[in-house]
Design a protein around this motif. Structure first.
Motif, short mmCIF file in Angstrom:
data_model
loop_
_atom_site.label_atom_id
_atom_site.label_comp_id
_atom_site.label_asym_id
_atom_site.label_seq_id
_atom_site.Cartn_x
_atom_site.Cartn_y
_atom_site.Cartn_z
N ALA A 91 1.36 6.56 -14.88
CA ALA A 91 1.79 6.48 -13.48
C ALA A 91 1.50 5.10 -12.91
O ALA A 91 2.32 4.53 -12.18
CB ALA A 91 1.07 7.55 -12.65
N PHE A 92 0.35 4.53 -13.28
CA PHE A 92 -0.01 3.19 -12.80
C PHE A 92 1.04 2.17 -13.26
O PHE A 92 1.46 1.31 -12.49
CB PHE A 92 -1.40 2.80 -13.33
N LEU A 97 4.95 -3.07 -11.18
CA LEU A 97 6.27 -3.55 -11.60
C LEU A 97 6.23 -4.84 -12.39
O LEU A 97 7.01 -5.03 -13.33
CB LEU A 97 7.19 -3.72 -10.37
N ASN A 98 5.33 -5.76 -12.03
CA ASN A 98 5.29 -7.04 -12.76
C ASN A 98 4.30 -7.04 -13.91
O ASN A 98 4.15 -8.05 -14.60
CB ASN A 98 5.02 -8.20 -11.79
N GLY A 99 3.61 -5.93 -14.14
CA GLY A 99 2.72 -5.80 -15.29
C GLY A 99 1.46 -6.65 -15.24
O GLY A 99 0.84 -6.90 -16.26
N ASP A 100 1.04 -7.05 -14.03
CA ASP A 100 -0.15 -7.90 -13.94
C ASP A 100 -1.46 -7.12 -13.84
O ASP A 100 -2.54 -7.69 -13.74
CB ASP A 100 -0.04 -8.86 -12.74
N GLY A 101 -1.37 -5.78 -13.90
CA GLY A 101 -2.58 -4.96 -13.84
C GLY A 101 -3.00 -4.61 -12.43
O GLY A 101 -4.09 -4.06 -12.23
N PHE A 102 -2.16 -4.89 -11.45
CA PHE A 102 -2.46 -4.59 -10.05
C PHE A 102 -1.22 -4.03 -9.38
O PHE A 102 -0.10 -4.35 -9.77
CB PHE A 102 -2.91 -5.85 -9.29
N SER A 105 1.22 -4.14 -2.25
CA SER A 105 1.90 -3.32 -1.25
C SER A 105 3.42 -3.41 -1.43
O SER A 105 4.14 -2.44 -1.20
CB SER A 105 1.48 -3.72 0.16
N GLN A 106 3.91 -4.58 -1.89
CA GLN A 106 5.34 -4.73 -2.12
C GLN A 106 5.80 -3.85 -3.28
O GLN A 106 6.87 -3.22 -3.21
CB GLN A 106 5.69 -6.20 -2.43
N GLU A 107 5.01 -3.80 -4.36
CA GLU A 107 5.36 -2.94 -5.49
C GLU A 107 5.33 -1.47 -5.07
O GLU A 107 6.23 -0.70 -5.43
CB GLU A 107 4.39 -3.18 -6.65
N LEU A 108 4.31 -1.09 -4.32
CA LEU A 108 4.20 0.29 -3.85
C LEU A 108 5.41 0.65 -3.00
O LEU A 108 6.03 1.71 -3.19
CB LEU A 108 2.89 0.47 -3.06
N GLU A 109 5.76 -0.22 -2.09
CA GLU A 109 6.91 0.01 -1.21
C GLU A 109 8.19 0.18 -2.02
O GLU A 109 8.97 1.12 -1.79
CB GLU A 109 7.06 -1.15 -0.23
N ASP A 143 -6.34 -2.06 -8.37
CA ASP A 143 -6.46 -2.11 -9.83
C ASP A 143 -6.43 -0.67 -10.34
O ASP A 143 -6.31 0.27 -9.55
CB ASP A 143 -7.72 -2.85 -10.26
N PHE A 144 -6.53 -0.47 -11.64
CA PHE A 144 -6.39 0.87 -12.19
C PHE A 144 -7.46 1.82 -11.67
O PHE A 144 -7.16 2.96 -11.33
CB PHE A 144 -6.39 0.85 -13.72
N GLU A 145 -8.70 1.38 -11.59
CA GLU A 145 -9.79 2.25 -11.12
C GLU A 145 -9.55 2.68 -9.68
O GLU A 145 -9.77 3.84 -9.33
CB GLU A 145 -11.15 1.57 -11.26
N GLU A 146 -9.12 1.76 -8.83
CA GLU A 146 -8.83 2.09 -7.44
C GLU A 146 -7.65 3.07 -7.36
O GLU A 146 -7.67 4.01 -6.57
CB GLU A 146 -8.54 0.82 -6.63
N PHE A 147 -6.64 2.84 -8.18
CA PHE A 147 -5.48 3.73 -8.23
C PHE A 147 -5.91 5.12 -8.67
O PHE A 147 -5.52 6.13 -8.09
CB PHE A 147 -4.43 3.16 -9.20
N LYS A 148 -6.75 5.16 -9.70
CA LYS A 148 -7.24 6.45 -10.23
C LYS A 148 -8.02 7.19 -9.14
O LYS A 148 -7.81 8.39 -8.94
CB LYS A 148 -8.12 6.19 -11.45
N ASN A 149 -8.89 6.49 -8.42
CA ASN A 149 -9.64 7.12 -7.34
C ASN A 149 -8.71 7.66 -6.26
O ASN A 149 -8.91 8.76 -5.75
CB ASN A 149 -10.64 6.15 -6.73
N MET A 150 -7.68 6.88 -5.92
CA MET A 150 -6.71 7.31 -4.92
C MET A 150 -6.02 8.60 -5.37
O MET A 150 -5.90 9.55 -4.60
CB MET A 150 -5.67 6.23 -4.67
N MET A 151 -5.58 8.62 -6.61
CA MET A 151 -4.86 9.79 -7.11
C MET A 151 -5.77 11.01 -7.22
O MET A 151 -5.35 12.11 -6.89
CB MET A 151 -4.23 9.48 -8.48
#
Length: 156
Positions: A91-92, A97-102, A105-109, A143-151
Motif C-alpha cells: 500500500a505504501f 509515486l516517485n519511489g523515494d521512500g516517502f 502531500s502531493q502524492e497523497l492528493e 516514511d514507512f513507519e509513520e504510514f504504518k502507524n497511520m494505517m
C-alpha cells in the motif's frame, strides 16, 4: 481473531441486548460465539469461564472479549504480523509515486483523487493536514513507519 475497537464491541453488545436491560445473557453470548466461529464451548463451559454469572453487563462483556483474545492469541501470530506488514508495504508503494521512500502531500492528493476518495476541488490543504497528523519527525512527509502507524491507528 482480529481485535475489535471499543465502539465495535459496544455496538455488538447493544445488538445482543435485545430487551435493552444493559445485560447480555449467556445464551445470547453463546449464540454469538457459535455464529462467529469464535468458540465451540457449551453453555456450562461458558458459565465456568464467566465465574457462574448468568448475564454480563458491558464492562464484563469487554473483559470477556479481552480474555478470549488472550486465550486465542498464544503468541503464534507471527505469520499474521508479517502478512500485515507486507500488505502495508504494498500500500505504501501505491502512494509513494516517485519511489523515494516517502509520501508527500502531493502524492497523497494525487492517489486519493485517482481512487475517488478526495474531491477534485479539495485542495492540497486536506492532504497536508493528514500528513501532519502522523508526521512524527516533522519533515512534512510520511516514511514507512509513520504510514504504518497511520494505517494501524485508523483501523483500530
Amino acid at each position: 481473531m482480529c481485535s475489535l475497537t471499543h465502539n465495535d464491541l459496544k455496538r455488538i453488545f447493544e445488538k445482543l441486548d435485545k430487551n435493552g436491560d444493559g445485560l447480555v445473557s449467556l445464551d445470547e453470548l453463546n449464540w454469538l460465539l457459535d455464529k462467529t466461529g469464535g468458540s465451540s464451548t457449551s453453555l456450562q463451559e461458558l458459565e465456568e469461564h464467566v465465574v457462574g454469572k448468568k448475564s454480563l453487563n458491558l464492562d464484563e462483556f469487554l473483559f470477556f472479549y479481552d480474555s478470549i483474545l488472550k486465550i486465542n492469541d498464544n503468541g503464534d501470530n507471527k505469520g499474521e504480523v508479517e502478512e500485515v506488514e507486507s500488505d502495508l508495504a504494498k500500500a505504501f508503494e501505491v502512494f509513494d509515486l516517485n519511489g523515494d521512500g516517502f509520501i508527500s502531500s502531493q502524492e497523497l492528493e494525487c492517489v486519493l483523487k485517482r481512487l475517488g476518495l478526495l474531491e477534485q476541488q479539495s485542495g492540497n490543504k486536506d492532504c497536508r493536514a493528514m500528513i501532519l497528523s502522523y508526521d512524527t519527525n516533522l519533515d512534512g512527509q510520511l516514511d514507512f513507519e509513520e504510514f504504518k502507524n497511520m494505517m494501524m491507528l485508523s483501523t483500530s
